[in-house]
Structure formats: C-alpha cells, structure tokens
Design an enzyme around this catalytic site. Sequence first.
Site, mmCIF file in Angstrom:
data_model
loop_
_atom_site.group_PDB
_atom_site.id
_atom_site.type_symbol
_atom_site.label_atom_id
_atom_site.label_comp_id
_atom_site.label_asym_id
_atom_site.label_seq_id
_atom_site.Cartn_x
_atom_site.Cartn_y
_atom_site.Cartn_z
ATOM 1 N N HIS A 1 -2.675 -19.464 3.437
ATOM 2 C CA HIS A 1 -1.641 -19.760 2.422
ATOM 3 C C HIS A 1 -1.069 -21.157 2.589
ATOM 4 O O HIS A 1 0.138 -21.328 2.736
ATOM 5 C CB HIS A 1 -0.483 -18.749 2.341
ATOM 6 C CG HIS A 1 -0.564 -17.515 3.165
ATOM 7 N ND1 HIS A 1 0.343 -17.189 4.113
ATOM 8 C CD2 HIS A 1 -1.442 -16.494 3.131
ATOM 9 C CE1 HIS A 1 0.035 -16.044 4.643
ATOM 10 N NE2 HIS A 1 -1.043 -15.606 4.076
ATOM 11 N N HIS B 1 2.201 -4.284 11.960
ATOM 12 C CA HIS B 1 2.582 -5.225 10.896
ATOM 13 C C HIS B 1 1.677 -4.994 9.688
ATOM 14 O O HIS B 1 0.465 -4.836 9.838
ATOM 15 C CB HIS B 1 2.390 -6.650 11.457
ATOM 16 C CG HIS B 1 2.743 -7.765 10.561
ATOM 17 N ND1 HIS B 1 3.648 -7.673 9.529
ATOM 18 C CD2 HIS B 1 2.300 -9.065 10.537
ATOM 19 C CE1 HIS B 1 3.752 -8.857 8.924
ATOM 20 N NE2 HIS B 1 2.940 -9.706 9.516
ATOM 21 N N GLU C 1 1.168 -7.086 7.005
ATOM 22 C CA GLU C 1 0.512 -8.208 6.329
ATOM 23 C C GLU C 1 -1.011 -8.000 6.401
ATOM 24 O O GLU C 1 -1.550 -7.513 7.391
ATOM 25 C CB GLU C 1 0.920 -9.553 6.946
ATOM 26 C CG GLU C 1 0.440 -10.695 6.060
ATOM 27 C CD GLU C 1 1.081 -12.053 6.362
ATOM 28 O OE1 GLU C 1 1.759 -12.201 7.395
ATOM 29 O OE2 GLU C 1 0.880 -12.967 5.534
ATOM 30 N N ASP D 1 -3.710 -9.536 6.858
ATOM 31 C CA ASP D 1 -4.644 -9.962 7.905
ATOM 32 C C ASP D 1 -4.737 -8.911 9.011
ATOM 33 O O ASP D 1 -5.694 -8.906 9.796
ATOM 34 C CB ASP D 1 -4.286 -11.349 8.483
ATOM 35 C CG ASP D 1 -2.822 -11.535 8.815
ATOM 36 O OD1 ASP D 1 -1.982 -10.791 8.279
ATOM 37 O OD2 ASP D 1 -2.507 -12.437 9.607
ATOM 38 N N HIS E 1 7.114 -11.039 11.791
ATOM 39 C CA HIS E 1 7.193 -12.011 10.750
ATOM 40 C C HIS E 1 7.684 -11.452 9.406
ATOM 41 O O HIS E 1 8.163 -12.180 8.551
ATOM 42 C CB HIS E 1 5.771 -12.586 10.644
ATOM 43 C CG HIS E 1 5.339 -13.342 9.486
ATOM 44 N ND1 HIS E 1 4.121 -13.217 8.874
ATOM 45 C CD2 HIS E 1 5.994 -14.297 8.799
ATOM 46 C CE1 HIS E 1 4.013 -14.056 7.883
ATOM 47 N NE2 HIS E 1 5.115 -14.714 7.806
ATOM 48 N N ASP F 1 1.901 -10.765 15.525
ATOM 49 C CA ASP F 1 1.970 -12.198 15.174
ATOM 50 C C ASP F 1 2.624 -13.043 16.280
ATOM 51 O O ASP F 1 2.265 -14.223 16.449
ATOM 52 C CB ASP F 1 2.784 -12.390 13.889
ATOM 53 C CG ASP F 1 1.940 -12.210 12.631
ATOM 54 O OD1 ASP F 1 0.704 -12.188 12.730
ATOM 55 O OD2 ASP F 1 2.535 -12.089 11.546
ATOM 56 N N TYR G 1 1.318 -22.845 14.884
ATOM 57 C CA TYR G 1 1.491 -21.493 14.334
ATOM 58 C C TYR G 1 2.984 -21.164 14.217
ATOM 59 O O TYR G 1 3.450 -20.665 13.191
ATOM 60 C CB TYR G 1 0.778 -20.521 15.279
ATOM 61 C CG TYR G 1 0.834 -19.076 14.890
ATOM 62 C CD1 TYR G 1 -0.204 -18.507 14.163
ATOM 63 C CD2 TYR G 1 1.903 -18.269 15.254
ATOM 64 C CE1 TYR G 1 -0.164 -17.167 13.810
ATOM 65 C CE2 TYR G 1 1.947 -16.940 14.908
ATOM 66 C CZ TYR G 1 0.903 -16.395 14.186
ATOM 67 O OH TYR G 1 0.951 -15.066 13.842
ATOM 68 N N HIS H 1 -3.463 -12.809 16.981
ATOM 69 C CA HIS H 1 -4.218 -14.021 16.639
ATOM 70 C C HIS H 1 -4.443 -14.855 17.899
ATOM 71 O O HIS H 1 -3.503 -15.096 18.666
ATOM 72 C CB HIS H 1 -3.440 -14.902 15.661
ATOM 73 C CG HIS H 1 -3.176 -14.266 14.323
ATOM 74 N ND1 HIS H 1 -4.156 -13.998 13.398
ATOM 75 C CD2 HIS H 1 -2.017 -13.863 13.745
ATOM 76 C CE1 HIS H 1 -3.619 -13.460 12.316
ATOM 77 N NE2 HIS H 1 -2.329 -13.356 12.505
#
Length: 387
Positions: A24, A78, A80, A82, A145, A164, A192, A223
């Site tokens: 994004h 989470h 999100e 991903d 996040h 995250d 990040y 990640h």
Amino acid sequence: MKPLEIAKDIYSVGVKDWNVRNFHGYLTQKGSTYNAYLIIDEKITLIDTVKAPFCEEFLERISQVVDLSKIEYVVSNHVEMDHSGSMPEVMKRLPNATVLTTAAAEKEHKLHYDTTNWKIQTVKTGDSVSIGKRTLTFLTTPMVHWPDNMLTYCPEDKILFSNDAFGQHLASSENFDDELSLDLILAEAKKYYANIVMPYSSQVVTALKAASALDIKMIAPAHGLIWRTNLPAILECYTKWSNQEKEKKAVIVFDSMWHSTEKIAYAIRNAFEQKDYSFKFYDLKSNHVSDVITDCLDAEYICVGSPTLNKNIMPSVAAMMTYIQGLICKGKKGVLFGSYGWAPLNMKVMQRYFDESGIETVASYNVNFVPTEEKLKEITSDLASKL
Ligand code: FEO
C-alpha cells in the site's frame, strides 16, 4: 521450502514473498514474508496464516509436518489480509480447528469472510489456553496495528508470537536475526516501524510495558526474521521509536521545477551543516516517500520545499505531505521553502499540511523566481540563527 523447526516441536511454516515491491504505497525493496507457526502438542496449534495467493504453498508446508485434520486451534493474532487472507480456505481444510482470536478480530473476520462455519473462541489479555505440555497466553494490543491485534505468548518455550510488532519487510533465505547483518535487519525494522507502526506509538508504549513482564527468549514476528539473539537491540529500538526520541538530525525533502527550490534546499542544508546537525537530503524526483519517512522517524526537523505549480504545489510533494500527515505523531519542527513566479500559494498549501500534521513551522523561505547568491546566504544565516 521446508518447515523450519525454531524450537522443539515448533515450526515456522509461513511463506516468503520475494518480489512484492508495493505494500500500500510502502516500497518493499527487499520483499517480505508472511510468517506463521505450527506447535505440535496434544492440541496441535497453528498461529496465523498467510496472504491468500500463497495459501496452497502454506498448507503444503504444514502438511509436511502434520495432517491438517489434526490441527485443533488456529490462533488469529490479526485480521489484516496479509495474515488472514488464507483463513477461508484454511478453515475449510482444517475441519477440527477452533479459531482463537480477540472479540474485535471476530467482528472484523465477519466483515471480511463468511465465517458461518467457523468455530471461534474469543480471548482477551490474561486468558490462557492449555494445548498440552504448553499454555498459550494472550495479550491484546489494540492498534498495533489494527483494533484487533494481540500477541500470543508461550511461557514454556518463552516465545512471543508478536505478529506485526517487531517485523521487517525482508525476504531472505536466512530466518534468524543472527544469520544476517544486524544493521540491515534493524534498518528494515526501522523502515517498517516508520511506515506502519509510527501512528500507533502510544499504543506500542503500552504494549511494551505489558510485554516487559514476560520472560522472552525469542520473538517470532509475522514478517521478516525471527529474533533469538538480538532481542535487547530490537527492544531498545522499539522503546526509542515509540517514545518518539529525536536525534540532532534534519530531513530536507523537496521537488523543484527550474532548480530554484533546489538551490534553497542546499542553502537550508548549509544551515544544518553549520550547526553540526546530521541531515538527509531527498529530491523527490529520485527518492521514494517510504524512505523519506523512515528518516523522519527520529529527526528533529522536517524541511519541505516546493515551488508553486498551478496554484498548488508539486504533486510529488503533496503526496509526500499526505503520507506524513497520516504517519507523523508529534513534536517535530518544520521548515518550509520554495519559489514562485506570480502566486506565492505554495507556502499556504504546505503550511496547511504542516498544521494538520502537528508540525511546528519554525522558519519559511519563499523566493520570487530565482534566488540570488546573496539571498541564499541570507537564508542559510537566518535559519542557522534559529537552530
Ligand atoms: Fe502485517 Fe497489519 O498486517
């Protein structure tokens, strides 16, 4: 790719996205990874999933360790996509699994997917679920996040599954923080943090405080590389970044049409040089905003320049200031500069962005058409006197 045993009976089963370059708008020059973990115990547990296009690769990796039907829990730290994009397929292929997640995440899952057939058990801070020899304890970390986030801690192995938090967009054949240059990993962790976590710094402070009560020997993020050796380094960085600690440093960023704004940028650089500041100098024609914002994270000054263009400012500068507006939290000092022909509207536009970002303007310099050498020296001298 084989599953990687990161501790006895705990496997890293996520995927590496070597070629993703745009997250994004965040330029992920080194790709990313979507880490997920599998714990083999009496109740076999999967922690997080991966981005949807990687689902089959992910399930195949898990199948190298265990029959999918034997998995009893899926921890969703989470929502999100991903980390949850594979959830619909995972929940079809894991018929005996119950999702452990926060109440906020339960709601968000329902707003993303058809969860009609999912078994969901909500958890909150302090809740524990026994999976056999191990216990999983949960710590909700809203806004680190999204509102749904939580951390999962395994006290028996002293592993924090942090999703995250503490992540880096960094794909590599290496998996642990002691297998690559620490400087490289911390640089990616900083990028990040600046591009993703910075607006939620006050929530990070709270989360760090809660996590400090835990005995942690490994941080397994969703990640990048797993922290097993350099935990003090990344924790120290997160403390510094979340407290918005600043260095004696300036970021000078601009775009220019016929070099007038560029000349003023150099005059501004000279002022910081005179006062022994470290500085970064970014022409937006050849730099990406996600690198600029990384340097803004610990800078004391943000200096932004644009000429007037069609009653407005250069689109590259407007895009950057929009990005800064969403990310910068507090306490930065700002310098505005630029040039104009017949309408000095650039300053008005840029000032509005600074005001909305909470950046205090300490100086502004706007030159009609082309600055003389004398004018440039005057700018340097004036700004130096204010630093
Ligand atoms: Fe890596 Fe907020 O997702």
